[in-house]
Design a protein around this motif. Structure first.
Motif, PDB file in Angstrom:
ATOM      1  N   ASP A  12       0.855  -1.184   0.000  1.00  0.00           N
ATOM      2  CA  ASP A  12       0.000   0.000   0.000  1.00  0.00           C
ATOM      3  C   ASP A  12       0.895   1.238   0.000  1.00  0.00           C
ATOM      4  O   ASP A  12       1.619   1.497   0.968  1.00  0.00           O
TER       5      ASP A  12
ATOM      6  N   THR B 286      -0.253   4.422  -0.554  1.00  0.00           N
ATOM      7  CA  THR B 286      -1.080   5.632  -0.461  1.00  0.00           C
ATOM      8  C   THR B 286      -0.369   6.731   0.307  1.00  0.00           C
ATOM      9  O   THR B 286      -0.264   7.877  -0.161  1.00  0.00           O
TER      10      THR B 286
ATOM     11  N   GLU C 153       2.832   7.950  -1.518  1.00  0.00           N
ATOM     12  CA  GLU C 153       2.532   8.826  -2.641  1.00  0.00           C
ATOM     13  C   GLU C 153       2.134  10.220  -2.154  1.00  0.00           C
ATOM     14  O   GLU C 153       2.485  11.226  -2.783  1.00  0.00           O
TER      15      GLU C 153
ATOM     16  N   VAL D 170       1.538   1.599 -10.084  1.00  0.00           N
ATOM     17  CA  VAL D 170       0.622   1.918  -8.984  1.00  0.00           C
ATOM     18  C   VAL D 170      -0.798   1.952  -9.537  1.00  0.00           C
ATOM     19  O   VAL D 170      -1.051   2.538 -10.594  1.00  0.00           O
ATOM     20  N   ARG D 171      -1.702   1.315  -8.817  1.00  0.00           N
ATOM     21  CA  ARG D 171      -3.104   1.288  -9.233  1.00  0.00           C
ATOM     22  C   ARG D 171      -3.971   1.639  -8.031  1.00  0.00           C
ATOM     23  O   ARG D 171      -3.564   1.444  -6.879  1.00  0.00           O
ATOM     24  N   THR D 172      -5.169   2.163  -8.294  1.00  0.00           N
ATOM     25  CA  THR D 172      -6.125   2.467  -7.231  1.00  0.00           C
ATOM     26  C   THR D 172      -7.152   1.339  -7.165  1.00  0.00           C
ATOM     27  O   THR D 172      -7.707   0.914  -8.183  1.00  0.00           O
ATOM     28  N   ALA D 173      -7.374   0.834  -5.925  1.00  0.00           N
ATOM     29  CA  ALA D 173      -8.289  -0.293  -5.736  1.00  0.00           C
ATOM     30  C   ALA D 173      -9.033  -0.111  -4.417  1.00  0.00           C
ATOM     31  O   ALA D 173      -8.523   0.516  -3.476  1.00  0.00           O
TER      32      ALA D 173
ATOM     33  N   GLU E 230     -12.501   1.693   1.007  1.00  0.00           N
ATOM     34  CA  GLU E 230     -11.961   3.009   0.694  1.00  0.00           C
ATOM     35  C   GLU E 230     -10.930   2.865  -0.427  1.00  0.00           C
ATOM     36  O   GLU E 230     -10.283   1.821  -0.544  1.00  0.00           O
ATOM     37  N   PRO E 231     -10.781   3.876  -1.261  1.00  0.00           N
ATOM     38  CA  PRO E 231      -9.796   3.780  -2.344  1.00  0.00           C
ATOM     39  C   PRO E 231      -8.375   3.908  -1.785  1.00  0.00           C
ATOM     40  O   PRO E 231      -8.069   4.817  -1.021  1.00  0.00           O
ATOM     41  N   ARG E 232      -7.521   2.950  -2.161  1.00  0.00           N
ATOM     42  CA  ARG E 232      -6.117   2.979  -1.749  1.00  0.00           C
ATOM     43  C   ARG E 232      -5.247   2.765  -2.982  1.00  0.00           C
ATOM     44  O   ARG E 232      -5.658   2.147  -3.973  1.00  0.00           O
ATOM     45  N   GLN E 233      -4.048   3.317  -2.928  1.00  0.00           N
ATOM     46  CA  GLN E 233      -3.091   3.144  -4.019  1.00  0.00           C
ATOM     47  C   GLN E 233      -2.190   1.955  -3.696  1.00  0.00           C
ATOM     48  O   GLN E 233      -1.497   1.945  -2.658  1.00  0.00           O
TER      49      GLN E 233
END
Length: 431
Positions: free
Chosen positions: A240, A242, A245, A382-385, A394-397
């Motif tokens: 993770d 997030t 970043e 890196v992707r958002t999931a 919740e959205p995390r990178q």
């Protein structure tokens, strides 16, 4: 009468064993069933007991040597001499010796400390490791008098320490002479073959050179049968990023037109900070000599795509660079590789590799090792999931680290430990 002791069978299907250490020296008096040496196979370390009592007159090999099962291992004089000749005439009686003055009685060991024999007896009936047994011998401590606190009464270094502390305290309170003899200084080193493990100096710092053990050689053989050449395996871990970043964006916002940081120098920092937890990843494997060279300096190869194909320029002393220095070094070697200005030192001598395809990195990959290196770290995009936080999504990178390791040197547990250390530092922003 001298008796020959041959190395016994130490396991089904085992044709030879590697000598780890001798527990006795030539000239020592040993008891029957006393452990005199430790050997290792691809299964375990094994203590070898003597089938005879007497004086050791000869021993075979040095630590690291391979000894065949059934080969002569040691010679022991049972101190009984040849059988007497029944027809021989009895010798004249020798005159009685003059009475000697009684020898002074040795000071007794204080009762507040464990009783020490003051002469190492090499007891083989106690449960302990070869290292503890050797240390006890050097201190002339009879292990039979040491209380073990380990499982099944096994004696550990801690128990030897407590034995010595108790003896020293007893001496101080009684004023008697030393109960535990001072070990003799080690003899000066002499010229000869290098031991199985030693430290050498090079232009790139210290190198620890380890000869592979019997077990490690057996693993290497099995892995080569499964994957000829370099039998590597890949390990993928989700991280993770997030918070990392967010920190990176904040640092770039404060750059005031200076160099913008990509995620790669942060990954490089997490990598070099994690190497001390798994030193074998920063190493080169010499298959011909079956040695692994563990480097003090991290010379990190950076995989770079050029018009001529893939190149891997090298960042020296990567462990000494902060995030901004790492970013500058990555940019420098990448540009030098692409425009052909890289120096020789920047093109050779890497000890491990970091590779990334950036935004094209995909979700996971299986990087191919750069022999003779034993580890390569791959960075994916890196992707958002959506991630469940215990109450909702919740959205995390997220980003995957795809890593490959030479299975002859690094096992799955060691690889997982190293990658977990990187993951911990990245997620906690401990860069």
């Amino acid at each position: 009468m001298e008796k020959i002791f041959k190395l016994p069978d130490v396991g089904e299907g085992v044709a030879e064993a590697e000598l780890v250490e001798w527990l006795v020296e030539v000239g020592d008096t040993i008891a029957e069933d006393q452990a005199i040496a430790v050997v290792t196979t691809d299964k375990a370390n094994i203590e070898v007991p003597s089938p005879y009592a007497g004086k050791l007159t000869w021993k075979s090999g040095e630590p690291g040597d391979q000894i065949a099962i059934g080969a002569e291992f040691a010679k022991i004089d049972d101190m009984k001499g040849d059988a007497p000749d029944a027809a021989a005439k009895p010798a004249k009686a020798a005159p009685a010796p003059a009475p000697k003055q009684a020898a002074p009685q040795a000071p007794s060991v204080p009762q507040t400390a464990p009783a020490s024999a003051a002469v190492f007896s090499g007891s083989s009936k106690v449960h302990t490791s070869p290292a503890v047994r050797a240390r006890a011998k050097s201190l002339q401590i009879d292990l039979g008098n040491v209380a073990g606190t380990g499982a099944g009464g096994r004696i550990a270094h801690y128990d030897l320490d407590q034995f010595l502390i108790a003896a020293i305290r007893a001496e101080a309170s009684s004023g008697s002479g030393p109960a535990v003899p001072t070990p003799k200084p080690a003899p000066a080193p002499t010229a000869g073959p290098k031991p199985a493990s030693f430290v050498a100096a090079s232009s790139h710092g210290k190198i620890q050179v380890n000869r592979l053990s019997s077990m490690r050689r057996a693993i290497s053989k099995k892995m080569n049968q499964a994957k000829p050449g370099v039998p590597h395996f890949s390990y993928v871990e989700e991280v993770d990023v997030t918070d990392l970043e967010a920190m990176r964006r904040e640092m770039n916002a404060k750059a005031d037109g200076g160099e913008k940081l990509s995620i790669l120098p942060f990954i490089m920092r997490a990598l070099v900070l994690s190497v001390p937890e798994a030193p074998y990843v920063n190493a080169l494997y010499n298959g011909d000599r079956q040695e692994v060279h563990i480097y003090d300096e991290i010379r990190l190869g950076i995989a770079v795509a050029t018009d001529k194909g893939l190149m891997v320029p090298v960042i020296g002393n990567a462990q000494k660079k902060n995030v901004y220095e790492a970013a500058a070094a990555i940019r420098h070697v990448a540009e030098a590789a692409r425009d052909g200005t890289a120096s020789r030192d920047e093109l050779v001598g890497s000890t491990m590799t970091l590779t990334s395809l950036g935004a094209l990195g995909g979700i996971a990959s299986t990087p191919v090792l750069n022999p003779p290196e034993v580890a390569i770290i791959g960075v994916n995009k890196v992707r958002t999931a959506p991630v469940w936080n215990g109450e909702g999504f919740e959205p995390r990178q997220l980003m995957n680290l795809s890593c490959s390791f030479d299975h002859r040197i690094i096992d799955g547990q060691a690889a997982a430990k190293f990658v977990a250390a990187m993951k911990r530092r990245i997620e906690a922003c401990e860069i």
